[in-house]
Design a protein around this motif. Structure first.
Motif, PDB file in Angstrom:
ATOM      1  N   GLU A 253       0.831  -1.209   0.000  1.00 17.25           N
ATOM      2  CA  GLU A 253       0.000   0.000   0.000  1.00 17.25           C
ATOM      3  C   GLU A 253       0.866   1.261   0.000  1.00 17.25           C
ATOM      4  OE1 GLU A 253      -3.206   2.313   2.895  1.00 17.25           O
ATOM      5  OE2 GLU A 253      -2.561   0.278   3.374  1.00 17.25           O
ATOM      6  N   LEU A 254       1.862   1.317   0.894  1.00 16.85           N
ATOM      7  CA  LEU A 254       2.691   2.514   1.018  1.00 16.85           C
ATOM      8  C   LEU A 254       3.552   2.741  -0.225  1.00 16.85           C
ATOM      9  CD1 LEU A 254       3.855   2.193   4.745  1.00 16.85           C
ATOM     10  CD2 LEU A 254       2.050   3.658   3.813  1.00 16.85           C
ATOM     11  N   GLU A 255       4.105   1.671  -0.786  1.00 23.40           N
ATOM     12  CA  GLU A 255       4.954   1.815  -1.969  1.00 23.40           C
ATOM     13  C   GLU A 255       4.138   2.240  -3.188  1.00 23.40           C
ATOM     14  OE1 GLU A 255       8.050   1.918  -2.177  1.00 23.40           O
ATOM     15  OE2 GLU A 255       8.717   1.113  -0.262  1.00 23.40           O
ATOM     16  N   GLN A 256       2.901   1.797  -3.278  1.00 24.86           N
ATOM     17  CA  GLN A 256       2.034   2.245  -4.365  1.00 24.86           C
ATOM     18  C   GLN A 256       1.764   3.753  -4.256  1.00 24.86           C
ATOM     19  OE1 GLN A 256      -0.007   0.489  -7.064  1.00 24.86           O
ATOM     20  NE2 GLN A 256       1.926  -0.614  -6.908  1.00 24.86           N
ATOM     21  N   ILE A 257       1.522   4.213  -3.024  1.00 23.27           N
ATOM     22  CA  ILE A 257       1.297   5.649  -2.800  1.00 23.27           C
ATOM     23  C   ILE A 257       2.549   6.447  -3.146  1.00 23.27           C
ATOM     24  CG2 ILE A 257       0.830   7.406  -1.044  1.00 23.27           C
ATOM     25  CD1 ILE A 257      -0.917   5.337   0.393  1.00 23.27           C
ATOM     26  N   ASN A 258       3.714   5.963  -2.681  1.00 21.79           N
ATOM     27  CA  ASN A 258       4.983   6.649  -2.964  1.00 21.79           C
ATOM     28  C   ASN A 258       5.279   6.670  -4.457  1.00 21.79           C
ATOM     29  OD1 ASN A 258       5.388   7.088  -0.229  1.00 21.79           O
ATOM     30  ND2 ASN A 258       6.590   5.215   0.041  1.00 21.79           N
ATOM     31  N   MET A 259       4.937   5.586  -5.153  1.00 22.95           N
ATOM     32  CA  MET A 259       5.179   5.534  -6.596  1.00 22.95           C
ATOM     33  C   MET A 259       4.348   6.584  -7.329  1.00 22.95           C
ATOM     34  SD  MET A 259       4.377   2.452  -9.293  1.00 22.95           S
ATOM     35  CE  MET A 259       2.607   2.799  -9.119  1.00 22.95           C
ATOM     36  N   ARG A 260       3.080   6.702  -6.980  1.00 22.34           N
ATOM     37  CA  ARG A 260       2.215   7.696  -7.629  1.00 22.34           C
ATOM     38  C   ARG A 260       2.688   9.119  -7.341  1.00 22.34           C
ATOM     39  NH1 ARG A 260      -1.805   3.738  -6.266  1.00 22.34           N
ATOM     40  NH2 ARG A 260      -2.202   4.747  -4.261  1.00 22.34           N
ATOM     41  N   ASP A 261       3.130   9.359  -6.101  1.00 21.02           N
ATOM     42  CA  ASP A 261       3.646  10.690  -5.761  1.00 21.02           C
ATOM     43  C   ASP A 261       4.898  11.016  -6.560  1.00 21.02           C
ATOM     44  OD1 ASP A 261       1.601  11.017  -3.972  1.00 21.02           O
ATOM     45  OD2 ASP A 261       2.782  10.461  -2.203  1.00 21.02           O
TER      46      ASP A 261
ATOM     47  N   LYS B 148      11.786   2.500  -8.429  1.00 23.44           N
ATOM     48  CA  LYS B 148      12.220   1.831  -7.199  1.00 23.44           C
ATOM     49  C   LYS B 148      11.010   1.469  -6.330  1.00 23.44           C
ATOM     50  CE  LYS B 148      15.114   2.484  -3.103  1.00 23.44           C
ATOM     51  NZ  LYS B 148      16.033   3.423  -2.376  1.00 23.44           N
ATOM     52  N   HIS B 149      10.073   2.395  -6.189  1.00 26.41           N
ATOM     53  CA  HIS B 149       8.874   2.113  -5.395  1.00 26.41           C
ATOM     54  C   HIS B 149       8.028   1.022  -6.051  1.00 26.41           C
ATOM     55  CE1 HIS B 149       9.676   5.253  -2.577  1.00 26.41           C
ATOM     56  NE2 HIS B 149       9.568   6.230  -3.461  1.00 26.41           N
ATOM     57  N   LEU B 150       7.994   1.015  -7.381  1.00 25.89           N
ATOM     58  CA  LEU B 150       7.253  -0.026  -8.088  1.00 25.89           C
ATOM     59  C   LEU B 150       7.856  -1.398  -7.811  1.00 25.89           C
ATOM     60  CD1 LEU B 150       5.154  -1.035 -10.130  1.00 25.89           C
ATOM     61  CD2 LEU B 150       6.801  -0.494 -11.948  1.00 25.89           C
ATOM     62  N   ASP B 151       9.179  -1.503  -7.869  1.00 21.56           N
ATOM     63  CA  ASP B 151       9.846  -2.778  -7.603  1.00 21.56           C
ATOM     64  C   ASP B 151       9.561  -3.254  -6.181  1.00 21.56           C
ATOM     65  OD1 ASP B 151      10.870  -2.759 -10.144  1.00 21.56           O
ATOM     66  OD2 ASP B 151      12.835  -1.954  -9.554  1.00 21.56           O
TER      67      ASP B 151
ATOM     68  N   ASP C 251     -12.675  -6.431  -5.409  1.00 24.13           N
ATOM     69  CA  ASP C 251     -11.797  -5.272  -5.275  1.00 24.13           C
ATOM     70  C   ASP C 251     -10.777  -5.561  -4.177  1.00 24.13           C
ATOM     71  OD1 ASP C 251     -10.604  -2.832  -5.277  1.00 24.13           O
ATOM     72  OD2 ASP C 251     -12.242  -1.765  -4.309  1.00 24.13           O
ATOM     73  N   LEU C 252      -9.492  -5.551  -4.521  1.00 23.41           N
ATOM     74  CA  LEU C 252      -8.423  -5.889  -3.574  1.00 23.41           C
ATOM     75  C   LEU C 252      -7.658  -4.680  -3.074  1.00 23.41           C
ATOM     76  CD1 LEU C 252      -6.946  -8.969  -5.488  1.00 23.41           C
ATOM     77  CD2 LEU C 252      -8.829  -8.920  -3.854  1.00 23.41           C
ATOM     78  N   ASN C 253      -8.141  -3.482  -3.334  1.00 25.40           N
ATOM     79  CA  ASN C 253      -7.446  -2.265  -2.947  1.00 25.40           C
ATOM     80  C   ASN C 253      -7.042  -2.318  -1.475  1.00 25.40           C
ATOM     81  OD1 ASN C 253      -6.542   0.328  -2.436  1.00 25.40           O
ATOM     82  ND2 ASN C 253      -8.108   1.300  -3.683  1.00 25.40           N
ATOM     83  N   PRO C 254      -5.725  -2.250  -1.169  1.00 26.67           N
ATOM     84  CA  PRO C 254      -5.288  -2.383   0.223  1.00 26.67           C
ATOM     85  C   PRO C 254      -5.531  -1.139   1.070  1.00 26.67           C
ATOM     86  CG  PRO C 254      -3.408  -1.940  -1.181  1.00 26.67           C
ATOM     87  CD  PRO C 254      -4.597  -2.090  -2.102  1.00 26.67           C
ATOM     88  N   ASN C 255      -5.878  -0.016   0.439  1.00 25.40           N
ATOM     89  CA  ASN C 255      -6.076   1.231   1.181  1.00 25.40           C
ATOM     90  C   ASN C 255      -7.379   1.148   1.979  1.00 25.40           C
ATOM     91  OD1 ASN C 255      -6.297   3.821   2.159  1.00 25.40           O
ATOM     92  ND2 ASN C 255      -5.730   4.805   0.228  1.00 25.40           N
ATOM     93  N   LYS C 256      -7.258   0.874   3.263  1.00 28.03           N
ATOM     94  CA  LYS C 256      -8.440   0.668   4.111  1.00 28.03           C
ATOM     95  C   LYS C 256      -9.218   1.959   4.349  1.00 28.03           C
ATOM     96  CE  LYS C 256      -7.404  -3.654   4.743  1.00 28.03           C
ATOM     97  NZ  LYS C 256      -6.147  -3.687   3.988  1.00 28.03           N
ATOM     98  N   LYS C 257      -8.569   3.133   4.117  1.00 31.57           N
ATOM     99  CA  LYS C 257      -9.251   4.405   4.344  1.00 31.57           C
ATOM    100  C   LYS C 257     -10.184   4.761   3.195  1.00 31.57           C
ATOM    101  CE  LYS C 257      -5.451   6.259   7.135  1.00 31.57           C
ATOM    102  NZ  LYS C 257      -4.450   7.351   7.263  1.00 31.57           N
TER     103      LYS C 257
END
Length: 384
Positions: free
Chosen positions: A144-152, A164-167, A227-233
């Motif tokens: 979840e966190l690496e996906q957010i960092n990758m988009r940013d 790097k975040h994608l990997d 839907d498997l989206n890990p973002n619980k918020k």
């Protein structure tokens, strides 16, 4: 049919452990047998054996391959094996290790709050470092966190950081069973018998297509999606709220090898005969591990367990699927006569075999003791 008990809190019925047992026990299926065996990757596969062919070919085939040398392992395969080993060491395993890790995180959070209230700066920093270490071993949280960092990073035009975040996110994803269900699975669709489905992914959505269909939902159509989206918020696109894992009793946890079963909101397709009035109903994907999963159609209180088929079984089912058409007759009527078309006679014979094997399954399973998966301390049963 499997016995069920109403599950009050979530208003759906979950099929009995007998459904899973019928998937695992030796079942006669069109001249082959289904059973289970462990494989190199510790998954359990349904497989078939053809005793007569194996005995006949044993002597004839052995001489052909006696002097063959093993093929060298490619660099890509070696790198993949090394990455898999690294990821196994980096992240905790799915199951009780993961739940223990998250319990530890909850405990550290409480200690952090206490340290903040008392103004213990040094203790606070120690706890934060410990939390960072523990969080780095949770594959779902890292993903979840690496996906957010990758988009940013992509928004800022930092492509190297984004890569790097994608990997890192892909490494974490490889340790999550619900993201590694690609390929063929087999499950028993009630009176329709065993059917093949193919699981694929589109971003964070799991989509299962029918490979061998039936008179209601034919092959090529979606049978369910989740839907498997890990973002619980963020609420799921298929549900207004995220679903908590199913908590099991001690006995059930021993039976399934984990004390919790994660689940994800989804939609399951249903239709009348001839794929008429098809619609998607509320559903839930329940992940039992790397070996099995199930999907529940909530409003109609129906659930199907799925396991991996062998290549032999998959080919057998694909060949047999040719006798099923959307125009299949309702065999509640009188059976065909010898004067009917050969295709109709084959279809009827196949139908009789399915009914016979289904009855045999129920007879065999009827004597089995029932196992139950419970939710917390309430008297409601998930698996009966």
């Amino acid at each position: 049919m499997c016995n069920t008990r109403r599950f009050v809190s979530y208003r759906f019925w979950i099929t009995s452990t007998l459904c899973m047992t019928s998937l695992l026990k030796v079942v006669s299926f069109g001249g082959i047998s289904l059973t289970t065996r462990p494989t190199r990757n510790s998954q359990t596969h349904l497989f078939s054996t053809f005793e007569s062919d194996r005995d006949t070919d044993k002597g004839r085939r052995s001489s052909e391959f006696r002097d063959l040398e093993p093929l060298p392992t490619s660099s890509i395969r070696r790198q993949r094996a090394e990455d898999e080993k690294t990821n196994q060491e980096r992240f905790v395993n799915f199951g009780n290790e993961l739940w223990d890790l998250r319990d530890e995180m909850d405990g550290l959070y409480k200690k952090l709050v206490e340290a903040l209230n008392k103004g213990q700066t040094e203790e606070e920093e120690k706890i934060r470092q410990k939390m960072r270490d523990v969080e780095s071993r949770d594959p779902e949280l890292v993903y979840e966190l690496e996906q957010i960092n990758m988009r940013d990073a992509l928004k800022k035009g930092k492509e190297r950081q984004a890569r790097k975040h994608l990997d890192n996110s892909l490494a974490a994803r490889s340790r999550l069973p619900h993201y590694n269900l690609e390929g063929l699975w087999v499950g028993k669709y009630g009176n329709h018998g065993y059917e093949l489905i193919n699981v694929t992914y589109v971003d964070e959505t799991l989509i299962a297509y029918k490979v061998t269909g039936d008179k209601n939902v034919p092959c090529g159509e979606i049978t369910f999606k989740a839907d498997l989206n890990p973002n619980k918020k963020v609420p799921s696109m298929l549900s207004k709220e995220r679903l908590d894992p199913i908590s099991l009793t001690n006995n059930a946890a021993k039976k399934w090898g984990t004390r919790k079963l994660p689940r994800y909101a989804g939609l399951g397709q249903v239709a009348e005969e001839g794929f008429v009035n098809n619609q998607f109903l509320e559903g839930q994907l329940i992940v039992i591990g790397e070996e099995y999963f199930s999907f529940a159609w909530v409003p109609i209180e129906h659930q199907i367990f799925f396991g991996r088929p062998s290549a032999e079984l998959a080919l057998k089912m694909l060949r047999n699927s040719g006798v099923h058409t959307l125009k299949e007759k309702g065999w509640g009527e009188k059976p065909p006569t010898v004067d009917d078309d050969i295709g109709v006679l084959k279809e009827y014979a196949h139908h009789i075999m399915e009914v016979t094997h289904s009855t045999m399954d129920d007879d065999l399973n009827g004597a089995e003791s029932l196992g139950c998966i419970w939710h917390s301390d309430e008297d409601e049963c998930y698996f009966e």
